[in-house]
Scaffold this motif. Structure first.
Motif, mmCIF file in Angstrom:
data_model
loop_
_atom_site.group_PDB
_atom_site.id
_atom_site.type_symbol
_atom_site.label_atom_id
_atom_site.label_comp_id
_atom_site.label_asym_id
_atom_site.label_seq_id
_atom_site.Cartn_x
_atom_site.Cartn_y
_atom_site.Cartn_z
ATOM 1 N N ILE A 32 -1.799 5.607 6.770
ATOM 2 C CA ILE A 32 -0.911 5.183 7.878
ATOM 3 C C ILE A 32 0.157 4.238 7.332
ATOM 4 O O ILE A 32 -0.174 3.212 6.716
ATOM 5 N N GLU A 33 1.421 4.570 7.546
ATOM 6 C CA GLU A 33 2.514 3.723 7.067
ATOM 7 C C GLU A 33 3.405 3.323 8.244
ATOM 8 O O GLU A 33 3.822 4.171 9.030
ATOM 9 N N ALA A 34 3.692 2.007 8.300
ATOM 10 C CA ALA A 34 4.482 1.494 9.436
ATOM 11 C C ALA A 34 5.934 1.971 9.420
ATOM 12 O O ALA A 34 6.543 2.162 10.464
ATOM 13 N N ALA A 131 3.690 4.461 12.093
ATOM 14 C CA ALA A 131 2.498 4.276 12.937
ATOM 15 C C ALA A 131 1.735 3.053 12.432
ATOM 16 O O ALA A 131 1.903 2.648 11.274
ATOM 17 N N GLN A 132 0.948 2.484 13.306
ATOM 18 C CA GLN A 132 0.167 1.305 12.905
ATOM 19 C C GLN A 132 -1.163 1.279 13.628
ATOM 20 O O GLN A 132 -1.283 1.867 14.705
ATOM 21 N N ILE A 133 -2.101 0.549 13.043
ATOM 22 C CA ILE A 133 -3.383 0.342 13.727
ATOM 23 C C ILE A 133 -3.190 -0.735 14.802
ATOM 24 O O ILE A 133 -2.532 -1.743 14.551
ATOM 25 N N ALA A 161 -3.773 -2.015 2.600
ATOM 26 C CA ALA A 161 -2.789 -2.101 1.498
ATOM 27 C C ALA A 161 -1.426 -2.314 2.151
ATOM 28 O O ALA A 161 -0.482 -1.577 1.913
ATOM 29 N N GLU A 162 -1.372 -3.342 2.996
ATOM 30 C CA GLU A 162 -0.201 -3.556 3.855
ATOM 31 C C GLU A 162 0.739 -4.619 3.319
ATOM 32 O O GLU A 162 1.590 -5.119 4.055
ATOM 33 N N GLY A 163 0.563 -4.998 2.044
ATOM 34 C CA GLY A 163 1.402 -6.059 1.502
ATOM 35 C C GLY A 163 0.904 -7.416 1.953
ATOM 36 O O GLY A 163 -0.200 -7.554 2.482
ATOM 37 N N LYS A 184 13.085 -18.504 -5.015
ATOM 38 C CA LYS A 184 13.299 -17.140 -4.545
ATOM 39 C C LYS A 184 13.541 -16.257 -5.759
ATOM 40 O O LYS A 184 14.106 -16.718 -6.765
ATOM 41 N N GLY A 185 13.134 -15.022 -5.659
ATOM 42 C CA GLY A 185 13.378 -14.054 -6.741
ATOM 43 C C GLY A 185 14.590 -13.225 -6.339
ATOM 44 O O GLY A 185 14.520 -12.442 -5.395
ATOM 45 N N LEU A 186 15.710 -13.440 -7.041
ATOM 46 C CA LEU A 186 16.930 -12.684 -6.720
ATOM 47 C C LEU A 186 16.940 -11.412 -7.566
ATOM 48 O O LEU A 186 16.747 -11.461 -8.785
HETATM 49 C C1 LIG Z 1 11.338 -10.286 -6.836
HETATM 50 C C2 LIG Z 1 10.064 -9.550 -7.146
HETATM 51 C C3 LIG Z 1 9.961 -8.799 -8.310
HETATM 52 C C4 LIG Z 1 8.780 -8.125 -8.629
HETATM 53 N N1 LIG Z 1 8.685 -7.433 -9.807
HETATM 54 C C5 LIG Z 1 7.509 -6.834 -10.142
HETATM 55 C C6 LIG Z 1 7.340 -6.129 -11.388
HETATM 56 O O1 LIG Z 1 8.244 -6.016 -12.221
HETATM 57 N N2 LIG Z 1 6.125 -5.563 -11.662
HETATM 58 C C7 LIG Z 1 5.085 -5.654 -10.784
HETATM 59 O O2 LIG Z 1 3.993 -5.150 -11.111
HETATM 60 N N3 LIG Z 1 5.209 -6.302 -9.601
HETATM 61 C C8 LIG Z 1 6.394 -6.901 -9.261
HETATM 62 N N4 LIG Z 1 6.512 -7.544 -8.065
HETATM 63 C C9 LIG Z 1 5.390 -7.530 -7.116
HETATM 64 C C10 LIG Z 1 5.342 -6.212 -6.357
HETATM 65 O O3 LIG Z 1 6.569 -5.946 -5.701
HETATM 66 C C11 LIG Z 1 4.202 -6.226 -5.358
HETATM 67 O O4 LIG Z 1 3.017 -6.627 -6.009
HETATM 68 C C12 LIG Z 1 4.010 -4.836 -4.762
HETATM 69 O O5 LIG Z 1 5.098 -4.488 -3.948
HETATM 70 C C13 LIG Z 1 2.717 -4.763 -3.957
HETATM 71 O O6 LIG Z 1 2.537 -3.455 -3.488
HETATM 72 P P1 LIG Z 1 1.697 -3.201 -2.166
HETATM 73 O O7 LIG Z 1 1.711 -1.727 -1.956
HETATM 74 O O8 LIG Z 1 0.404 -3.931 -2.235
HETATM 75 O O9 LIG Z 1 2.532 -3.936 -1.006
HETATM 76 P P2 LIG Z 1 3.972 -3.601 -0.459
HETATM 77 O O10 LIG Z 1 4.863 -3.131 -1.551
HETATM 78 O O11 LIG Z 1 4.378 -4.802 0.324
HETATM 79 O O12 LIG Z 1 3.735 -2.366 0.532
HETATM 80 C C14 LIG Z 1 3.048 -2.528 1.751
HETATM 81 C C15 LIG Z 1 3.302 -1.296 2.609
HETATM 82 O O13 LIG Z 1 2.528 -1.409 3.803
HETATM 83 C C16 LIG Z 1 3.357 -1.141 4.940
HETATM 84 N N5 LIG Z 1 2.808 -1.922 6.060
HETATM 85 C C17 LIG Z 1 2.901 -3.245 6.274
HETATM 86 N N6 LIG Z 1 2.221 -3.570 7.396
HETATM 87 C C18 LIG Z 1 1.683 -2.423 7.896
HETATM 88 C C19 LIG Z 1 0.864 -2.117 9.010
HETATM 89 N N7 LIG Z 1 0.462 -3.064 9.877
HETATM 90 N N8 LIG Z 1 0.494 -0.834 9.208
HETATM 91 C C20 LIG Z 1 0.911 0.167 8.347
HETATM 92 N N9 LIG Z 1 1.689 -0.074 7.256
HETATM 93 C C21 LIG Z 1 2.062 -1.366 7.037
HETATM 94 C C22 LIG Z 1 4.748 -1.587 4.517
HETATM 95 O O14 LIG Z 1 5.739 -0.934 5.271
HETATM 96 C C23 LIG Z 1 4.754 -1.157 3.047
HETATM 97 O O15 LIG Z 1 5.157 0.180 2.893
HETATM 98 C C24 LIG Z 1 7.672 -8.206 -7.737
HETATM 99 C C25 LIG Z 1 7.782 -8.951 -6.546
HETATM 100 C C26 LIG Z 1 8.970 -9.619 -6.253
HETATM 101 C C27 LIG Z 1 9.058 -10.436 -4.985
#
Ligand SMILES: Cc1cc2nc3c(=O)[nH]c(=O)nc-3n(C[C@H](O)[C@H](O)[C@H](O)COP(=O)(O)OP(=O)(O)OC[C@H]3O[C@@H](n4cnc5c(N)ncnc54)[C@H](O)[C@@H]3O)c2cc1C
Length: 388
Positions: A32-34, A131-133, A161-163, A184-186
């Protein structure tokens, strides 16, 4: 009510790779992806978010069949790293052991990896976008969820795995500890006229490091991740192009020829985040829902891929059916991953604090520090080798 073995909430990099891994084990999945998933083609504008994926994790993506689905014109291998301190004479440079591997890792746009993983999903995996839970019941030997569109599902396991701002984690009342780096990471793309080839570069400055990552060697395009004090980020986001190019050149501190800004700029707050538990009954956290680390050595996605590898090592179909076996398996996952994440995250914090300020007392430490990095495992972290 529909039934699957595993529900995965969040279809970003980690959720979608987890869905492929689960399908490969013969498990039925609902992903499920939001948001709506981007479709990218050779000429699509570049995603400002780029990740360095370590060689070990690239091998895992190859095993899962995801690597072949990446848009190959939009990925770049690197075999060397060069790291230096602009306020001292410390500098290290290293390259891959060619007897073992051709590269230290690959640089790729985040949406390229997401699209590749989604394209790999087969009939074992049902997918829902936008969609979301809405509600979760986490009792007994199954999970029941109701979605925003009213659909109801039950499963043996729910992977969040929602970040960082995970709904499932909050719903489950798993506590987190989050500490701001006040930075901040630019991120943006630049062209550098004469940078070394096949090399990921990183310069440490007062205020924060700048990572310069080759994303298209033929066209001399680099992605930058510039860690800046919060108070300076707005200036560098909004200043004139020429001022920005001059600022980046100064932050790099070495003369690699002309620098040209090629894209928009965006900035993300940098924090360290620890979930205090990685599972509760039949709910388990992966990727940034479980941990957030400073991006100075690009370890976020690598740690997340390490989570998936460990999780699917302990999860077998028979384990999912038995509450006690599942509890033991998830405890093992939690133990292994919490210690790995802590080790990596604290190392990133140590480097951040060591190099961040221009305090007199730290100067000798920084110089010695960089020289030491060369002989310590930190070098492997910087090279992105410590993901799994
Ligand atoms: C500036 C910067 C640079 C980076 N560079 C690197 C790098 O070079 N190498 C590296 O390994 N890491 C890097 N990272 C870290 C990396 O971006 C994250 O660790 C990575 O995005 C995590 O992936 P994730 O899938 O866990 O979360 P996310 O990428 O945040 O994905 C989460 C997903 O869940 C979805 N979602 C959220 N809430 C819901 C919900 N309620 N229901 C359904 N879906 C939902 C979102 O839409 C999204 O698609 C960097 C981070 C930053 C800030």
């Amino acid at each position: 009510m529909k039934r699957v073995d595993i529900i995965i909430s969040g279809g970003g990099m980690i959720g979608s790779i987890a869905a492929v891994a689960a399908s490969r084990q013969g498990l039925s999945v609902l992903l499920i992806e939001a948001q709506a998933i981007d479709t990218i083609q050779q000429k699509s504008p570049r995603d400002l978010r780029v990740s360095a994926i370590s060689a070990d994790n690239i091998n895992y993506l190859k095993e899962l069949g995801i690597f072949n689905h990446l848009l190959q014109e939009r990925i770049q291998s690197y075999s060397k790293m060069q790291v230096w301190d602009n306020r001292g004479d410390g500098e290290i440079a290293f390259e891959v052991d060619y007897a073992q591997q051709d590269y230290l890792g690959y640089l790729l746009e985040n949406n390229n990896l997401v699209q590749a993983a989604w394209n790999c999903l087969d009939g074992q995996c049902e997918t829902l976008q936008q969609a979301q839970i809405k509600t979760i019941e986490n009792e007994g030997s199954q999970i029941r969820v109701e979605l925003s569109n009213g659909d109801k599902y039950k499963s043996r396991l729910l992977i969040a795995a929602e970040g960082r701002n995970s709904f499932v984690r909050a719903f489950t009342q798993i506590k987190t500890k989050e500490t701001s780096y006040h930075q901040k990471g630019l991120v943006s793309y630049i062209k550098i006229e004469n940078a070394p080839t096949q090399t990921a570069l990183q310069a440490f400055n007062a205020g924060g490091p700048i990572g310069i990552l080759p994303i298209n060697e033929a066209e001399k395009i680099f992605s930058i991740v510039w860690s800046l004090p919060q108070s300076q980020a707005v200036h560098w986001l909004e200043c004139e192009q020429k001022t920005f190019e001059k600022g980046v050149k100064q932050a790099i501190g070495k003369d690699f020829g002309r620098i040209i800004l090629l894209s928009k700029r965006a900035a993300f707050p940098l924090t360290q985040l620890y979930a205090q538990e990685y599972f509760k009954k039949r709910i388990v956290l992966c990727g940034d829902s479980a941990h957030g680390v400073h991006p100075l050595a690009g370890q976020g996605v690598n740690l997340g891929i390490g989570d998936i590898q460990q999780l699917f090592k302990v999860l077998e179909p028979s384990v999912l059916k038995d509450n006690d076996l599942l509890h033991q398996a998830l405890r093992k996952y939690q133990r292994r991953r919490i210690s790995k994440v802590k080790e990596t995250s604290e190392m990133m914090s140590l480097l951040h604090h060591l190099f961040k300020d221009d305090e007199h007392i730290k100067k000798p430490l920084r110089n010695i520090g960089l020289k030491l990095i060369n002989s310590l495992p930190i070098k492997n972290w910087l090279a992105g080798q410590a993901g799994s």
